[in-house]
Design a protein around this motif. Structure first.
Motif, PDB file in Angstrom:
ATOM      1  N   GLU A 206       0.838  -1.202   0.000  1.00 26.56           N
ATOM      2  CA  GLU A 206       0.000   0.000   0.000  1.00 26.56           C
ATOM      3  C   GLU A 206       0.875   1.255   0.000  1.00 26.56           C
ATOM      4  O   GLU A 206       1.639   1.497   0.930  1.00 26.56           O
ATOM      5  CB  GLU A 206      -0.916   0.004   1.221  1.00 26.56           C
ATOM      6  CG  GLU A 206      -1.970  -1.100   1.194  1.00 26.56           C
ATOM      7  CD  GLU A 206      -2.923  -1.008   2.368  1.00 26.56           C
ATOM      8  OE1 GLU A 206      -2.819  -0.005   3.116  1.00 26.56           O
ATOM      9  OE2 GLU A 206      -3.743  -1.910   2.540  1.00 26.56           O
ATOM     10  N   ARG A 207       0.753   2.040  -1.072  1.00 29.47           N
ATOM     11  CA  ARG A 207       1.480   3.294  -1.184  1.00 29.47           C
ATOM     12  C   ARG A 207       0.551   4.412  -1.635  1.00 29.47           C
ATOM     13  O   ARG A 207      -0.427   4.162  -2.340  1.00 29.47           O
ATOM     14  CB  ARG A 207       2.618   3.192  -2.202  1.00 29.47           C
ATOM     15  CG  ARG A 207       3.953   2.879  -1.583  1.00 29.47           C
ATOM     16  CD  ARG A 207       4.427   1.486  -1.816  1.00 29.47           C
ATOM     17  NE  ARG A 207       4.322   0.954  -3.138  1.00 29.47           N
ATOM     18  CZ  ARG A 207       4.386  -0.364  -3.366  1.00 29.47           C
ATOM     19  NH1 ARG A 207       4.514  -1.222  -2.371  1.00 29.47           N
ATOM     20  NH2 ARG A 207       4.307  -0.836  -4.583  1.00 29.47           N
ATOM     21  N   ASP A 208       0.874   5.635  -1.232  1.00 22.31           N
ATOM     22  CA  ASP A 208       0.093   6.795  -1.641  1.00 22.31           C
ATOM     23  C   ASP A 208       0.901   7.565  -2.681  1.00 22.31           C
ATOM     24  O   ASP A 208       1.992   8.049  -2.390  1.00 22.31           O
ATOM     25  CB  ASP A 208      -0.205   7.679  -0.431  1.00 22.31           C
ATOM     26  CG  ASP A 208      -1.012   8.915  -0.811  1.00 22.31           C
ATOM     27  OD1 ASP A 208      -1.531   8.956  -1.948  1.00 22.31           O
ATOM     28  OD2 ASP A 208      -1.104   9.834   0.023  1.00 22.31           O
ATOM     29  N   TYR A 209       0.358   7.661  -3.896  1.00 14.20           N
ATOM     30  CA  TYR A 209       1.071   8.379  -4.964  1.00 14.20           C
ATOM     31  C   TYR A 209       0.445   9.742  -5.255  1.00 14.20           C
ATOM     32  O   TYR A 209       0.800  10.387  -6.241  1.00 14.20           O
ATOM     33  CB  TYR A 209       1.076   7.531  -6.247  1.00 14.20           C
ATOM     34  CG  TYR A 209       1.841   6.235  -6.107  1.00 14.20           C
ATOM     35  CD1 TYR A 209       3.216   6.224  -5.924  1.00 14.20           C
ATOM     36  CD2 TYR A 209       1.171   5.011  -6.165  1.00 14.20           C
ATOM     37  CE1 TYR A 209       3.913   5.030  -5.799  1.00 14.20           C
ATOM     38  CE2 TYR A 209       1.860   3.812  -6.047  1.00 14.20           C
ATOM     39  CZ  TYR A 209       3.230   3.835  -5.864  1.00 14.20           C
ATOM     40  OH  TYR A 209       3.916   2.652  -5.738  1.00 14.20           O
ATOM     41  N   ALA A 278       8.406   2.318  -4.711  1.00 14.38           N
ATOM     42  CA  ALA A 278       8.477   1.636  -3.420  1.00 14.38           C
ATOM     43  C   ALA A 278       7.877   2.460  -2.282  1.00 14.38           C
ATOM     44  O   ALA A 278       7.252   1.904  -1.377  1.00 14.38           O
ATOM     45  CB  ALA A 278       9.932   1.291  -3.092  1.00 14.38           C
ATOM     46  N   TYR A 279       8.042   3.775  -2.326  1.00 16.40           N
ATOM     47  CA  TYR A 279       7.665   4.591  -1.154  1.00 16.40           C
ATOM     48  C   TYR A 279       6.609   5.655  -1.447  1.00 16.40           C
ATOM     49  O   TYR A 279       6.102   6.288  -0.511  1.00 16.40           O
ATOM     50  CB  TYR A 279       8.914   5.258  -0.562  1.00 16.40           C
ATOM     51  CG  TYR A 279      10.014   4.263  -0.281  1.00 16.40           C
ATOM     52  CD1 TYR A 279       9.916   3.353   0.771  1.00 16.40           C
ATOM     53  CD2 TYR A 279      11.149   4.210  -1.077  1.00 16.40           C
ATOM     54  CE1 TYR A 279      10.918   2.426   1.026  1.00 16.40           C
ATOM     55  CE2 TYR A 279      12.158   3.288  -0.836  1.00 16.40           C
ATOM     56  CZ  TYR A 279      12.032   2.398   0.214  1.00 16.40           C
ATOM     57  OH  TYR A 279      13.030   1.483   0.442  1.00 16.40           O
ATOM     58  N   GLY A 280       6.300   5.883  -2.706  1.00 21.42           N
ATOM     59  CA  GLY A 280       5.255   6.837  -3.045  1.00 21.42           C
ATOM     60  C   GLY A 280       5.572   8.244  -2.577  1.00 21.42           C
ATOM     61  O   GLY A 280       6.725   8.687  -2.598  1.00 21.42           O
ATOM     62  N   SER A 281       4.551   8.945  -2.116  1.00 19.63           N
ATOM     63  CA  SER A 281       4.716  10.348  -1.728  1.00 19.63           C
ATOM     64  C   SER A 281       5.538  10.534  -0.452  1.00 19.63           C
ATOM     65  O   SER A 281       5.888  11.657  -0.105  1.00 19.63           O
ATOM     66  CB  SER A 281       3.340  10.999  -1.545  1.00 19.63           C
ATOM     67  OG  SER A 281       2.594  10.317  -0.546  1.00 19.63           O
ATOM     68  N   SER A 282       5.841   9.435   0.240  1.00 22.12           N
ATOM     69  CA  SER A 282       6.655   9.540   1.458  1.00 22.12           C
ATOM     70  C   SER A 282       8.147   9.356   1.175  1.00 22.12           C
ATOM     71  O   SER A 282       8.958   9.332   2.098  1.00 22.12           O
ATOM     72  CB  SER A 282       6.219   8.482   2.484  1.00 22.12           C
ATOM     73  OG  SER A 282       6.443   7.171   1.980  1.00 22.12           O
TER      74      SER A 282
END
Length: 439
Positions: A206-209, A278-282
């Motif tokens: 689960e990633r936030d893009y 792998a990490y999206g917006s973070s």
């Protein structure tokens, strides 16, 4: 005057003025196109690539980031080929960017170009010192997270190491085997970043893009990311690098550029896209701060990033070193005591000032945005298109002229917008963090 000195003496003559460029103290026409290709590839795959997932992809998202990087690659190749083709314009070799601008425009643009270029290189080198310090701090935190030593301390250490390297390597062509070392170091931290990021991505589905922030913040961060895109591919010192290549100069430089923008960009693409996946917006602005894995592997990658930053800084500082060496008449063996003392004082002072500013405002993403806006845009895109337009005016069709004018206007507006966005980012970060911040 011997043959070498005669070859290195350059005179730039224009109908309106005559400008004699000092004899260069550094070597020219001594390197193969393949060595130049590695110099360019070293620049494009420097430790800065560990920041693009966070400074380019996070503000732009998947569509904007991917399309932006591909467009920036194509546009940067085009702009650099324009500059490369002008290297022998008018029957003369223009071994410095300011020489070329002075030959085409006159004395005033000679000085303006000189100022733009040295601001560009100074800012890039400050970024390398911040990168090197961040890498050292990352190693320290892996084993001792006691906060006794902070980022400014590691930036100071990085500055000392950069100064020692600058004193030991007299000029760009002398890098030689260090380019091979740089390639190995780049492979280490890029492979580690890719493998550990991919492992984390698989284990964290689960990633936030989504692009974060309010509408106005998104506007400024997207604009700043556009400056980061052009920063990623351009050196701002192409004539100085081209000066070292063997004849035929233009043909060999074109080979080096094609290598840089095909094979050379692949590692950067891989680490940028996989890191963001792998990490999206973070994703951190320094990717190795986001990855998880064995301590020794992360330490190896960070040490490699540190050492590669030292070598890369030397490449981007070489026009400044060439100016100082030529102006003060450095001659003879690089190991002669007087030459060693001169490099110690001159280059040590330059690195000291760069290190102080880096420690004072250690905001890497902001440095990249500001550098791209105020110097990379004008040098690589605006000036390249306009110089080619002026130089080749009689040989260009109306459509070609309009094309170059369109580039000048579009990139001029982008440069202005990106500069405003970068200044705002620095202003915001300066409020959030005090000087000599431990970020």
């Amino acid at each position: 005057m011997d043959t070498s000195e005669a070859r290195n003496r350059k005179v730039v003559a224009v109908e309106k003025f005559e400008l004699e460029v000092p004899e260069t103290a550094h070597q020219i026409s001594s390197d193969s196109w393949f060595q130049i290709a590695f110099v360019l590839t070293t620049g494009i795959n420097s430790a800065y690539v560990l920041g693009y997932s966070g400074t380019v992809m996070v503000p732009l998202g998947w569509i904007g980031g991917v399309v932006g990087l591909i467009l920036a690659t194509a546009i940067s190749l085009y702009a650099n080929t324009l500059i490369a083709k002008l290297h022998e314009f008018g029957g003369k070799r223009h071994i410095r960017y300011r020489d070329l601008a002075g030959f085409i425009y006159g004395k005033k643009m000679y000085r303006v170009t000189w100022g733009l270029q040295y601001v560009n290189l100074f800012m890039i080198n400050c970024g390398f010192i911040i990168l090197a310090g961040s890498a050292l701090k990352a190693v320290y935190v892996l084993f001792r997270d006691d906060s006794l030593m902070k980022l400014p301390h590691f930036i100071a250490i990085a500055g000392v190491v950069c100064a020692i390297f600058a004193i030991g390597i007299p000029h760009l062509s002398a890098l030689g085997i260090w380019l091979g070392v740089s390639t190995i170091l780049s492979i280490i931290y890029i492979v580690v970043a890719i493998v550990l990021s991919a492992k984390d991505g698989v284990n964290k589905p689960e990633r936030d893009y989504n692009i974060q922030g309010s509408s106005i913040n998104k506007l400024f961060t997207i604009t700043g990311a556009a400056a980061n895109l052009v920063f990623a591919f351009n050196t701002g010192m192409l004539p100085e690098i081209q000066a070292t290549v063997k004849q035929p100069v233009v043909r060999n430089m074109m080979k080096a550029l094609y290598f840089q923008f095909t094979v050379g960009v692949l590692p950067m693409y891989a680490v940028t896209f996989i890191g963001y996946w792998a990490y999206g917006s973070s994703t951190s602005t320094y990717l190795l701060n986001s990855v998880s894995g064995p301590l020794w592997v992360k330490a190896l990658a960070n040490i490699s990033a540190f050492l590669q930053s030292v070598i890369s800084l030397h490449i981007f500082a070489s026009p400044t070193y060439e100016y100082m060496d030529t102006k003060y008449g450095v001659k003879g063996s690089p190991l002669a005591l007087k030459n060693l003392l001169f490099r110690t004082v001159a280059r040590g002072s330059y690195i000291a000032v760069s290190t102080l500013l880096s420690a004072l405002l250690p905001f890497l993403g902001d440095f990249m945005s500001l550098t791209g806006a105020i110097s990379t845009f004008p040098l690589t895109f605006i000036l390249a298109n306009h110089m080619y337009l002026v130089a080749m005016n009689d040989k260009l069709s109306l459509v070609q002229k309009l094309w170059h004018w369109l580039n000048v206007c579009v990139f001029g507006l982008m440069s202005l917008a990106a500069a405003i966005a970068a200044v705002r980012l620095i202003s915001v970060d300066s409020k959030n963090f005090h000087v000599f911040a431990d970020v």
